[in-house]
Design an enzyme around this catalytic site. Structure first.
Site, PDB file in Angstrom:
ATOM      1  N   ASP A 276     -43.808 -22.629  25.239  1.00 20.49           N
ATOM      2  CA  ASP A 276     -42.982 -21.046  24.757  1.00 20.49           C
ATOM      3  C   ASP A 276     -42.792 -19.844  25.876  1.00 20.49           C
ATOM      4  O   ASP A 276     -42.285 -19.669  26.421  1.00 20.49           O
ATOM      5  CB  ASP A 276     -43.174 -20.758  23.238  1.00 20.49           C
ATOM      6  CG  ASP A 276     -43.036 -22.022  22.727  1.00 20.49           C
ATOM      7  OD1 ASP A 276     -42.349 -21.530  21.753  1.00 20.49           O
ATOM      8  OD2 ASP A 276     -43.707 -22.803  22.551  1.00 20.49           O
TER       9      ASP A 276
ATOM     10  N   VAL B 197     -38.126 -22.288  23.705  1.00 26.74           N
ATOM     11  CA  VAL B 197     -38.484 -23.651  23.174  1.00 26.74           C
ATOM     12  C   VAL B 197     -37.322 -23.355  22.088  1.00 26.74           C
ATOM     13  O   VAL B 197     -38.578 -22.879  21.308  1.00 26.74           O
ATOM     14  CB  VAL B 197     -40.402 -24.579  23.048  1.00 26.74           C
ATOM     15  CG1 VAL B 197     -40.470 -25.507  22.750  1.00 26.74           C
ATOM     16  CG2 VAL B 197     -40.818 -24.021  25.042  1.00 26.74           C
ATOM     17  N   ASP B 198     -37.046 -24.344  21.436  1.00 25.02           N
ATOM     18  CA  ASP B 198     -36.310 -24.378  20.385  1.00 25.02           C
ATOM     19  C   ASP B 198     -36.103 -25.137  20.196  1.00 25.02           C
ATOM     20  O   ASP B 198     -36.726 -25.784  20.509  1.00 25.02           O
ATOM     21  CB  ASP B 198     -34.670 -24.411  20.880  1.00 25.02           C
ATOM     22  CG  ASP B 198     -34.104 -24.027  19.578  1.00 25.02           C
ATOM     23  OD1 ASP B 198     -34.604 -23.523  18.458  1.00 25.02           O
ATOM     24  OD2 ASP B 198     -33.093 -25.223  19.252  1.00 25.02           O
TER      25      ASP B 198
ATOM     26  N   THR C 221     -39.587 -25.434  18.685  1.00 26.08           N
ATOM     27  CA  THR C 221     -41.158 -26.383  18.231  1.00 26.08           C
ATOM     28  C   THR C 221     -41.710 -26.905  17.387  1.00 26.08           C
ATOM     29  O   THR C 221     -42.053 -27.840  18.770  1.00 26.08           O
ATOM     30  CB  THR C 221     -42.021 -24.475  18.664  1.00 26.08           C
ATOM     31  OG1 THR C 221     -41.365 -23.507  19.050  1.00 26.08           O
ATOM     32  CG2 THR C 221     -43.079 -24.658  19.206  1.00 26.08           C
TER      33      THR C 221
ATOM     34  N   LYS D 159     -29.019 -31.133  18.293  1.00 28.44           N
ATOM     35  CA  LYS D 159     -28.152 -31.335  17.364  1.00 28.44           C
ATOM     36  C   LYS D 159     -26.254 -31.082  18.150  1.00 28.44           C
ATOM     37  O   LYS D 159     -25.735 -31.206  18.029  1.00 28.44           O
ATOM     38  CB  LYS D 159     -27.633 -30.475  15.914  1.00 28.44           C
ATOM     39  CG  LYS D 159     -29.151 -31.187  15.282  1.00 28.44           C
ATOM     40  CD  LYS D 159     -29.316 -30.468  14.322  1.00 28.44           C
ATOM     41  CE  LYS D 159     -29.756 -29.340  14.139  1.00 28.44           C
ATOM     42  NZ  LYS D 159     -31.459 -29.339  14.263  1.00 28.44           N
TER      43      LYS D 159
ATOM     44  N   ASP E 194     -30.783 -18.926  19.393  1.00 33.38           N
ATOM     45  CA  ASP E 194     -31.019 -20.295  19.117  1.00 33.38           C
ATOM     46  C   ASP E 194     -29.185 -21.055  18.808  1.00 33.38           C
ATOM     47  O   ASP E 194     -29.063 -22.025  17.716  1.00 33.38           O
ATOM     48  CB  ASP E 194     -30.892 -20.276  16.980  1.00 33.38           C
ATOM     49  CG  ASP E 194     -33.139 -20.441  16.905  1.00 33.38           C
ATOM     50  OD1 ASP E 194     -33.212 -20.734  18.512  1.00 33.38           O
ATOM     51  OD2 ASP E 194     -33.113 -19.479  15.661  1.00 33.38           O
TER      52      ASP E 194
HETATM   53  N1  LIG Z   1     -36.521 -20.838   7.209  1.00 32.01           N
HETATM   54  C1  LIG Z   1     -35.680 -21.024   8.364  1.00 32.01           C
HETATM   55  N2  LIG Z   1     -35.092 -20.994   7.901  1.00 32.01           N
HETATM   56  C2  LIG Z   1     -33.700 -21.137   8.855  1.00 32.01           C
HETATM   57  N3  LIG Z   1     -34.063 -21.250  10.816  1.00 32.01           N
HETATM   58  C3  LIG Z   1     -35.266 -20.496  10.791  1.00 32.01           C
HETATM   59  C4  LIG Z   1     -36.096 -20.388   9.999  1.00 32.01           C
HETATM   60  N4  LIG Z   1     -37.594 -20.981  10.420  1.00 32.01           N
HETATM   61  C5  LIG Z   1     -36.909 -20.566  12.111  1.00 32.01           C
HETATM   62  N5  LIG Z   1     -35.691 -21.320  12.304  1.00 32.01           N
HETATM   63  C6  LIG Z   1     -35.291 -21.246  13.271  1.00 32.01           C
HETATM   64  O1  LIG Z   1     -34.604 -22.922  13.414  1.00 32.01           O
HETATM   65  C7  LIG Z   1     -34.594 -23.428  14.726  1.00 32.01           C
HETATM   66  C8  LIG Z   1     -35.194 -24.553  15.034  1.00 32.01           C
HETATM   67  O2  LIG Z   1     -33.585 -25.229  14.201  1.00 32.01           O
HETATM   68  P1  LIG Z   1     -34.226 -26.917  13.977  1.00 32.01           P
HETATM   69  O3  LIG Z   1     -32.215 -27.137  13.495  1.00 32.01           O
HETATM   70  O4  LIG Z   1     -34.204 -27.013  15.216  1.00 32.01           O
HETATM   71  O5  LIG Z   1     -34.267 -26.410  12.638  1.00 32.01           O
HETATM   72  S1  LIG Z   1     -35.365 -27.778  12.252  1.00 32.01           S
HETATM   73  O6  LIG Z   1     -36.738 -27.707  13.142  1.00 32.01           O
HETATM   74  O7  LIG Z   1     -35.369 -29.378  13.078  1.00 32.01           O
HETATM   75  O8  LIG Z   1     -35.485 -27.738  11.188  1.00 32.01           O
HETATM   76  C9  LIG Z   1     -36.026 -22.709  14.830  1.00 32.01           C
HETATM   77  O9  LIG Z   1     -36.525 -22.585  16.061  1.00 32.01           O
HETATM   78  P2  LIG Z   1     -37.560 -22.265  17.593  1.00 32.01           P
HETATM   79  O10 LIG Z   1     -38.146 -21.035  17.021  1.00 32.01           O
HETATM   80  O11 LIG Z   1     -37.102 -21.924  18.435  1.00 32.01           O
HETATM   81  O12 LIG Z   1     -38.268 -23.835  16.673  1.00 32.01           O
HETATM   82  C10 LIG Z   1     -36.475 -21.048  14.494  1.00 32.01           C
HETATM   83  O13 LIG Z   1     -34.943 -20.305  14.908  1.00 32.01           O
HETATM   84 MG   LIG Z   2     -34.754 -21.554  18.464  1.00 28.70          MG
HETATM   85 MG   LIG Z   3     -40.366 -19.967  17.349  1.00 28.01          MG
HETATM   86 MG   LIG Z   4     -37.943 -21.333  20.321  1.00 25.79          MG
END
Ligand SMILES: Nc1ncnc2c1ncn2[C@@H]1O[C@H](COP(=O)(O)OS(=O)(=O)O)[C@@H](OP(=O)(O)O)[C@H]1O
Ligand SMILES: [Mg+2]
Ligand SMILES: [Mg+2]
Ligand SMILES: [Mg+2]
Length: 461
Positions: A132, A226-227, A229, A372, A398
């Site tokens: 990241d 990194v989305d 993570t 997605k 995101d």
């Molecule tokens: N509590 C909560 N509710 C909703 N969204 C949240 C929450 N916590 C985190 N995030 C954000 O979701 C990003 C990942 O989204 P995803 O759609 O990939 O979700 S998942 O990992 O498949 O469950 C993730 O992105 P990254 O931090 O870049 O991984 C977050 O920005």
């Molecule tokens: Mg993200």
């Molecule tokens: Mg993150």
């Molecule tokens: Mg990220």
């Protein structure tokens, strides 16, 4: 389509063997304008092929893919030539994301083969890794180098505080090493690298420089290094997402998806299978085995995909790009919907109820990250829904890159009330009505939006 170059002048009139390039007034044509029409009629097949090849080359020589040469039964028509308004930004952004994908692949491989000691927790308990910070530093450095520090403003996910703490020395040196390993490869990607290795302070500065607050005016980059993570550390799907936002509107998006499988069926496999697959298939992601970078600019009506760049096999990237388009399926019974893997990120029970009302029959496709959005843009799935718990504010990084790529590929992205997402309010998608709905087509989108209220009333969200 914005275009600041509407004609192309040959130094000498082009001659194809014995076929001179002439336009439809039968004049030898040293200049090709948008709209120039080359008649096929009466030409022999090999001459047609040559003509098509040479005119197609013109768009490639402009180092950008959004010009087009259209064919009909009688003519070859140049519909647009030359770079559009964001050609330089697009070029640099795609190359930077390609580099970032390559960095992530190496880190993910090493994470999987080691223990979890390289995975850290942020204040909100979400995971963060060397990748990241390293991607954020690398992309920040590339953008600053390419456009000048003063002209670049970046709003990105990671901050520099936890890396700068005295007890984070080991972590920081791992990040510095990863960034340098990646930046030395810059020339292979068609970019300039640093003259000497970056030190800790350079890397911290590059990460810390991503401190834009966004907002309604001016231009800034939104970066999620990194989305997904969580998917990344589990050896599964993740994405590198970079978007350019101008006066509150997303104008360019690039989405790197290093584990996007060649066969869409593999998207639904549990992460453990991905590990098996990565052992079975060449890790070099030769041809289209896995990994792609998607991109689009606003108003072009086109979205593109290219394979992951191989440093040992230099691909002139505009030439390796192919157009992508959303799915034509509009029957809910045949449609696939995707949603986050984690229940805590999006209510699976709410979307199950909504799916039932709309008549979606297939099992949800649960995939980590903006992959997605990529699946919708590529036409591998038809619907993406995310309904976070109340009180959670969606962050712009995101969604920005994914949204524009879906829209330019022909899809629709709104909140659950049918309003556009608002990227003009800083870090968060303020005013978002309940959740996010992205669809391949307007018909499916409308059906879902109409059903949200009914489903909402019987839910506890
Ligand atoms: N509590 C909560 N509710 C909703 N969204 C949240 C929450 N916590 C985190 N995030 C954000 O979701 C990003 C990942 O989204 P995803 O759609 O990939 O979700 S998942 O990992 O498949 O469950 C993730 O992105 P990254 O931090 O870049 O991984 C977050 O920005
Ligand atoms: Mg993200
Ligand atoms: Mg993150
Ligand atoms: Mg990220």
């Amino acid at each position: 389509m914005p275009s600041n170059c509407t004609s192309l002048v040959f130094r000498a009139p082009h001659v194809l063997g014995q076929t001179r390039i002439t336009n439809n007034t039968n004049k030898l044509t040293p200049t090709i304008h948008v709209g120039t029409c080359f008649p096929w009629y009466g030409k022999k097949t090999h001459q047609k092929k040559k003509l098509f090849h040479i005119v197609s080359q013109l768009k490639c020589s402009q180092n950008y893919p959004s010009s087009s040469v259209m064919e009909d039964e009688r003519n070859l028509v140049v519909s647009s030539l030359g770079p559009d308004k964001y050609s330089k930004e697009l070029d640099v952004a795609v190359k930077a994301v390609q580099m970032a994908c390559s960095l992530c692949q190496k880190v993910q491989e090493s994470l999987i083969s080691k223990t979890n000691s390289q995975i850290h927790s942020k204040d909100d308990n979400s995971p963060v890794t060397v990748a990241d910070w390293s991607v954020q530093a690398t992309i920040s450095w590339i953008l600053s180098k390419s456009f000048g520090c003063r002209n670049v403003s970046i709003l990105a996910e990671e901050d520099v505080e936890s890396l700068s703490k005295p007890d984070s020395k080991g972590l920081l040196s791992a990040v510095v090493e990863t960034v340098n390993d990646c930046l030395v490869q810059a020339p292979h990607f068609g970019l300039k690298g640093p003259e000497k290795l970056l030190g800790s302070s350079d890397v911290l500065e590059a990460i810390g420089r991503c401190n834009s607050e966004g907002g309604p005016t001016g231009s800034f980059w939104a970066l999620d290094p990194v989305d997904g993570t969580l998917g990344f550390v589990r050896g599964d799907q993740y994405a590198v997402a970079l978007a350019l936002i101008e006066d509150g509107e997303v104008v360019l998006g690039v989405l790197g998806c290093p584990n996007y499988p060649k066969k869409k069926e593999w998207l639904s496999y549990h992460h453990r299978y991905h590990r098996i697959i990565s052992k079975l298939t060449p890790t070099t992601s030769e041809s289209w085995d896995k990994g792609c970078v998607l991109y689009a600019t606003k108003g072009s009506g086109k979205a593109w995909m290219q394979p992951l760049h191989q440093t040992n096999k230099l691909l002139a990237w505009p030439n390796s790009a192919i157009l992508i388009r959303v799915s034509a399926i509009d029957d809910p019974a045949l449609a696939t919907f995707c949603e986050p893997v984690e229940k805590s990120n999006s209510s699976h029970s709410f979307t199950a109820g909504l799916a039932h009302i709309v008549g979606l029959r297939k099992q949800p496709l649960r995939v980590y990250s903006m992959v997605k959005y990529a699946a919708i843009a590529r036409g591998d799935a038809e619907i993406f829904m995310k309904f976070a718990r109340s009180g959670y504010k969606e962050k712009i990084w995101d969604h920005a890159a994914g949204m524009i790529i879906i829209q330019e590929a022909g899809g629709v992205v709104t909140d659950a009330g049918g309003s556009p997402l608002d990227f003009s309010k800083g870090t968060f998608l303020e005013g978002l009505d309940r959740g996010i709905i992205a669809c391949g087509g307007a018909k499916l989108h409308e059906r879902i939006i109409k059903s949200v209220d009914a489903s909402w009333k019987c839910s506890s969200l």
